[in-house]
Motif scaffolding. Structure first.
Motif, PDB file in Angstrom:
ATOM      1  N   ALA A   1      31.271  72.367 188.536  1.00  9.01           N
ATOM      2  CA  ALA A   1      31.339  71.458 187.387  1.00  9.01           C
ATOM      3  C   ALA A   1      31.051  70.032 187.818  1.00  9.01           C
ATOM      4  O   ALA A   1      30.365  69.276 187.122  1.00  9.01           O
ATOM      5  CB  ALA A   1      32.722  71.555 186.728  1.00  9.01           C
ATOM      6  N   GLY A   2      31.571  69.651 188.977  1.00 12.95           N
ATOM      7  CA  GLY A   2      31.300  68.321 189.497  1.00 12.95           C
ATOM      8  C   GLY A   2      29.868  68.174 189.967  1.00 12.95           C
ATOM      9  O   GLY A   2      29.231  67.142 189.744  1.00 12.95           O
ATOM     10  N   ILE A   3      29.342  69.213 190.604  1.00 13.51           N
ATOM     11  CA  ILE A   3      27.965  69.171 191.094  1.00 13.51           C
ATOM     12  C   ILE A   3      26.990  68.994 189.939  1.00 13.51           C
ATOM     13  O   ILE A   3      26.026  68.223 190.020  1.00 13.51           O
ATOM     14  CB  ILE A   3      27.642  70.453 191.890  1.00 13.51           C
ATOM     15  N   ASP A   4      27.221  69.731 188.840  1.00 10.28           N
ATOM     16  CA  ASP A   4      26.331  69.664 187.683  1.00 10.28           C
ATOM     17  C   ASP A   4      26.635  68.481 186.769  1.00 10.28           C
ATOM     18  O   ASP A   4      26.062  68.367 185.684  1.00 10.28           O
ATOM     19  CB  ASP A   4      26.423  70.968 186.879  1.00 10.28           C
ATOM     20  N   HIS A   5      27.549  67.596 187.208  1.00 14.78           N
ATOM     21  CA  HIS A   5      27.901  66.388 186.466  1.00 14.78           C
ATOM     22  C   HIS A   5      28.375  66.726 185.050  1.00 14.78           C
ATOM     23  O   HIS A   5      28.019  66.040 184.084  1.00 14.78           O
ATOM     24  CB  HIS A   5      26.722  65.417 186.393  1.00 14.78           C
ATOM     25  N   MET A   6      29.194  67.774 184.940  1.00 15.76           N
ATOM     26  CA  MET A   6      29.823  68.061 183.655  1.00 15.76           C
ATOM     27  C   MET A   6      30.664  66.843 183.274  1.00 15.76           C
ATOM     28  O   MET A   6      31.433  66.341 184.098  1.00 15.76           O
ATOM     29  CB  MET A   6      30.723  69.298 183.769  1.00 15.76           C
ATOM     30  N   PRO A   7      30.513  66.307 182.069  1.00 19.26           N
ATOM     31  CA  PRO A   7      31.266  65.106 181.693  1.00 19.26           C
ATOM     32  C   PRO A   7      32.756  65.247 182.007  1.00 19.26           C
ATOM     33  O   PRO A   7      33.365  66.277 181.713  1.00 19.26           O
ATOM     34  CB  PRO A   7      31.010  65.000 180.186  1.00 19.26           C
TER      35      PRO A   7
END
Length: 224
Positions: free
Chosen positions: A144-150
């Motif tokens: 989630a952090g890698i894909d820059h999930m808000p």
């Protein structure tokens, strides 16, 4: 209505192993101890919330803890620990995380690729449902952090998933009430050992399957 007792059931001094540690932590810190235990579980999966939260429910049944505050503390512990993994994934990024995984024994880049494809396919649902799956809840925050999930969306879904999960298990411990007392006192050592054995068996299974796969790959390369 919750029962109150002058003589505490399942005192931490009577409990053993992991269960005894968790019970002592909660008796010492109260609802805050529930949050601390859930926070630690994210970094030390052998402390499963499925064992921690019913104990909190039992203490709430005895009147030694507020069940709603216990649910709130557990959810805060889960969310704050998930933030740590989210920020780690965001800071490292895709390439550095993949390179790090490739350096770990018995893991390779394809493991990371599969996890990333799974998250990209399911997105928010992976965060929401992943909070209810042992081991997965510890690491679902990284992609989630890698894909820059808000951040606000990640926090929302993590809070919902963790809140429902925590309420379910704490409510179960509260509903069972005194039925848990023999298990917490008489069988705490056995329950702790079962948790350790299950975790060790899963690790052994993983290692065995990976070693077999590496052997097959080596033979295929040698025959190519």
């Amino acid at each position: 209505m919750a029962a109150t007792s002058t003589t505490p059931y399942a005192a931490s001094s009577d409990a053993e192993g992991l269960v005894g540690f968790v019970l002592s932590l909660m008796e010492t810190l109260g609802e805050v101890g529930v949050g601390v235990a859930v926070f630690l579980e994210t970094f030390f999966p052998p402390i499963p919330s499925e064992a921690v939260l019913p104990v909190a429910g039992f203490l709430a049944y005895e009147g030694r803890m507020n069940p709603w505050l216990a649910i709130l503390a557990a959810t805060v512990g889960a969310v704050t620990s998930a933030w740590g993994w989210w920020w780690a994934g965001r800071a490292l990024g895709r390439h550095r995380t993949r390179a790090l995984i490739e350096r770990l024994p018995l893991l390779d880049g394809e493991d990371f690729d599969r996890a990333e494809r799974f998250f990209q396919r399911w997105g928010a649902a992976a965060v929401l449902v992943g909070r209810c799956v042992p081991l997965v809840r510890s690491f679902v925050s990284i992609p989630a952090g890698i894909d820059h999930m808000p951040f606000w969306r990640f926090t929302l879904y993590t809070t919902i998933g963790s809140g429902v999960w925590n309420a379910l298990w704490i409510g179960l411990g509260f509903a069972l009430g005194p039925a848990l007392e023999p298990a917490l006192t008489r069988w705490s050592g056995l329950l702790s050992n079962v948790v350790v054995v299950v975790v060790a068996a899963l690790v052994l299974l993983f290692v065995t399957l990976r070693v077999r796969r590496r052997v097959r790959e080596s033979r295929a390369d040698a025959n190519a």
